[in-house]
Write a protein that holds these residues in place. Sequence first.
Motif, PDB file in Angstrom:
ATOM      1  N   MET A 270       0.846  -1.180   0.000  1.00 20.54           N
ATOM      2  CA  MET A 270       0.000   0.000   0.000  1.00 20.54           C
ATOM      3  C   MET A 270       0.890   1.243   0.000  1.00 20.54           C
ATOM      4  O   MET A 270       1.913   1.299   0.664  1.00 20.54           O
ATOM      5  N   THR A 271       0.472   2.241  -0.720  1.00 16.46           N
ATOM      6  CA  THR A 271       1.252   3.473  -0.828  1.00 16.46           C
ATOM      7  C   THR A 271       0.599   4.609  -0.050  1.00 16.46           C
ATOM      8  O   THR A 271      -0.578   4.561   0.260  1.00 16.46           O
ATOM      9  N   ASN A 272       1.361   5.638   0.262  1.00 15.51           N
ATOM     10  CA  ASN A 272       0.806   6.802   0.937  1.00 15.51           C
ATOM     11  C   ASN A 272       0.755   8.002  -0.005  1.00 15.51           C
ATOM     12  O   ASN A 272       0.712   9.142   0.434  1.00 15.51           O
ATOM     13  N   SER A 273       0.753   7.737  -1.325  1.00 16.47           N
ATOM     14  CA  SER A 273       0.668   8.789  -2.339  1.00 16.47           C
ATOM     15  C   SER A 273      -0.504   8.526  -3.276  1.00 16.47           C
ATOM     16  O   SER A 273      -0.773   7.371  -3.622  1.00 16.47           O
ATOM     17  N   ILE A 274      -1.197   9.607  -3.661  1.00 10.95           N
ATOM     18  CA  ILE A 274      -2.283   9.501  -4.632  1.00 10.95           C
ATOM     19  C   ILE A 274      -2.211  10.684  -5.581  1.00 10.95           C
ATOM     20  O   ILE A 274      -1.677  11.730  -5.233  1.00 10.95           O
ATOM     21  N   GLY A 275      -2.764  10.516  -6.781  1.00 12.29           N
ATOM     22  CA  GLY A 275      -2.888  11.613  -7.724  1.00 12.29           C
ATOM     23  C   GLY A 275      -1.872  11.577  -8.836  1.00 12.29           C
ATOM     24  O   GLY A 275      -0.872  10.872  -8.770  1.00 12.29           O
ATOM     25  N   LYS A 276      -2.163  12.357  -9.885  1.00 13.58           N
ATOM     26  CA  LYS A 276      -1.266  12.459 -11.032  1.00 13.58           C
ATOM     27  C   LYS A 276      -0.890  13.910 -11.289  1.00 13.58           C
ATOM     28  O   LYS A 276       0.269  14.274 -11.244  1.00 13.58           O
ATOM     29  N   THR A 277      -1.867  14.773 -11.554  1.00 16.98           N
ATOM     30  CA  THR A 277      -1.565  16.184 -11.767  1.00 16.98           C
ATOM     31  C   THR A 277      -1.053  16.812 -10.477  1.00 16.98           C
ATOM     32  O   THR A 277      -0.039  17.490 -10.455  1.00 16.98           O
ATOM     33  N   PHE A 278      -1.774  16.588  -9.397  1.00 17.10           N
ATOM     34  CA  PHE A 278      -1.326  16.935  -8.055  1.00 17.10           C
ATOM     35  C   PHE A 278      -1.108  15.613  -7.338  1.00 17.10           C
ATOM     36  O   PHE A 278      -2.052  14.871  -7.114  1.00 17.10           O
ATOM     37  N   CYS A 279       0.119  15.299  -7.010  1.00 20.05           N
ATOM     38  CA  CYS A 279       0.413  14.063  -6.281  1.00 20.05           C
ATOM     39  C   CYS A 279       0.539  14.424  -4.804  1.00 20.05           C
ATOM     40  O   CYS A 279       1.372  15.257  -4.430  1.00 20.05           O
ATOM     41  N   ILE A 280      -0.315  13.832  -3.990  1.00 21.89           N
ATOM     42  CA  ILE A 280      -0.335  14.124  -2.560  1.00 21.89           C
ATOM     43  C   ILE A 280       0.236  12.928  -1.811  1.00 21.89           C
ATOM     44  O   ILE A 280      -0.227  11.810  -1.973  1.00 21.89           O
ATOM     45  N   THR A 281       1.260  13.179  -1.001  1.00 26.42           N
ATOM     46  CA  THR A 281       1.895  12.142  -0.194  1.00 26.42           C
ATOM     47  C   THR A 281       1.728  12.502   1.272  1.00 26.42           C
ATOM     48  O   THR A 281       2.083  13.610   1.695  1.00 26.42           O
ATOM     49  N   SER A 282       1.166  11.579   2.043  1.00 24.03           N
ATOM     50  CA  SER A 282       0.970  11.844   3.470  1.00 24.03           C
ATOM     51  C   SER A 282       2.181  11.378   4.266  1.00 24.03           C
ATOM     52  O   SER A 282       2.936  10.512   3.845  1.00 24.03           O
ATOM     53  N   PHE A 283       2.359  11.992   5.455  1.00 27.68           N
ATOM     54  CA  PHE A 283       3.442  11.590   6.346  1.00 27.68           C
ATOM     55  C   PHE A 283       3.011  11.817   7.783  1.00 27.68           C
ATOM     56  O   PHE A 283       2.036  12.517   8.049  1.00 27.68           O
ATOM     57  N   GLY A 284       3.740  11.240   8.708  1.00 31.56           N
ATOM     58  CA  GLY A 284       3.477  11.425  10.125  1.00 31.56           C
ATOM     59  C   GLY A 284       2.672  10.288  10.711  1.00 31.56           C
ATOM     60  O   GLY A 284       2.426   9.274  10.058  1.00 31.56           O
ATOM     61  N   GLU A 285       2.283  10.457  11.967  1.00 31.43           N
ATOM     62  CA  GLU A 285       1.493   9.440  12.636  1.00 31.43           C
ATOM     63  C   GLU A 285       0.428  10.098  13.503  1.00 31.43           C
ATOM     64  O   GLU A 285       0.609  11.184  14.033  1.00 31.43           O
ATOM     65  N   SER A 286      -0.647   9.411  13.657  1.00 31.72           N
ATOM     66  CA  SER A 286      -1.840   9.921  14.329  1.00 31.72           C
ATOM     67  C   SER A 286      -1.567  10.546  15.691  1.00 31.72           C
ATOM     68  O   SER A 286      -2.061  11.606  16.001  1.00 31.72           O
ATOM     69  N   HIS A 287      -0.799   9.914  16.534  1.00 29.73           N
ATOM     70  CA  HIS A 287      -0.545  10.463  17.867  1.00 29.73           C
ATOM     71  C   HIS A 287       0.894  10.931  18.026  1.00 29.73           C
ATOM     72  O   HIS A 287       1.396  11.066  19.130  1.00 29.73           O
ATOM     73  N   GLY A 288       1.550  11.210  16.900  1.00 25.96           N
ATOM     74  CA  GLY A 288       2.914  11.715  16.916  1.00 25.96           C
ATOM     75  C   GLY A 288       2.927  13.231  16.921  1.00 25.96           C
ATOM     76  O   GLY A 288       1.919  13.888  17.198  1.00 25.96           O
ATOM     77  N   GLU A 289       4.065  13.799  16.584  1.00 30.98           N
ATOM     78  CA  GLU A 289       4.212  15.258  16.593  1.00 30.98           C
ATOM     79  C   GLU A 289       3.317  15.936  15.570  1.00 30.98           C
ATOM     80  O   GLU A 289       2.779  17.014  15.810  1.00 30.98           O
ATOM     81  N   CYS A 290       3.159  15.297  14.394  1.00 35.19           N
ATOM     82  CA  CYS A 290       2.304  15.898  13.375  1.00 35.19           C
ATOM     83  C   CYS A 290       1.943  14.869  12.308  1.00 35.19           C
ATOM     84  O   CYS A 290       2.552  13.822  12.219  1.00 35.19           O
ATOM     85  N   VAL A 291       0.938  15.207  11.546  1.00 39.84           N
ATOM     86  CA  VAL A 291       0.611  14.513  10.304  1.00 39.84           C
ATOM     87  C   VAL A 291       0.526  15.592   9.241  1.00 39.84           C
ATOM     88  O   VAL A 291       0.256  16.751   9.536  1.00 39.84           O
ATOM     89  N   GLY A 292       0.792  15.234   8.003  1.00 37.59           N
ATOM     90  CA  GLY A 292       0.744  16.247   6.971  1.00 37.59           C
ATOM     91  C   GLY A 292       0.785  15.643   5.592  1.00 37.59           C
ATOM     92  O   GLY A 292       0.747  14.428   5.427  1.00 37.59           O
ATOM     93  N   ILE A 293       0.847  16.517   4.615  1.00 38.61           N
ATOM     94  CA  ILE A 293       0.930  16.103   3.218  1.00 38.61           C
ATOM     95  C   ILE A 293       1.962  16.953   2.496  1.00 38.61           C
ATOM     96  O   ILE A 293       2.223  18.091   2.870  1.00 38.61           O
TER      97      ILE A 293
END
Length: 67
Positions: A1-24
């Motif tokens: 499973m990947t954490n990236s979606i999209g072609k024109t705008f490719c959005i990649t998520s990072f971080g963890e739910s109860h960590g310092e941050c989550v983002g894209i």
Amino acid sequence: MTNSIGKTFCITSFGESHGECVGIVIDGCPAGLPLTEADLQTDLDRRKPGTSDISSARPEEDKAVIV
């Protein structure tokens, strides 16, 4: 499973739910796009704890930050 979606705008998520941050990371976003934290904060505020019967009881504050 990947954490990236999209072609024109490719959005990649990072971080963890109860960590310092989550983002894209957004690849393909044109330079100079007039986007501010306030543009994003409205959507984040909709999921704020205590705003509805189905919202989370989590104590974290959701705050948009563009880096």
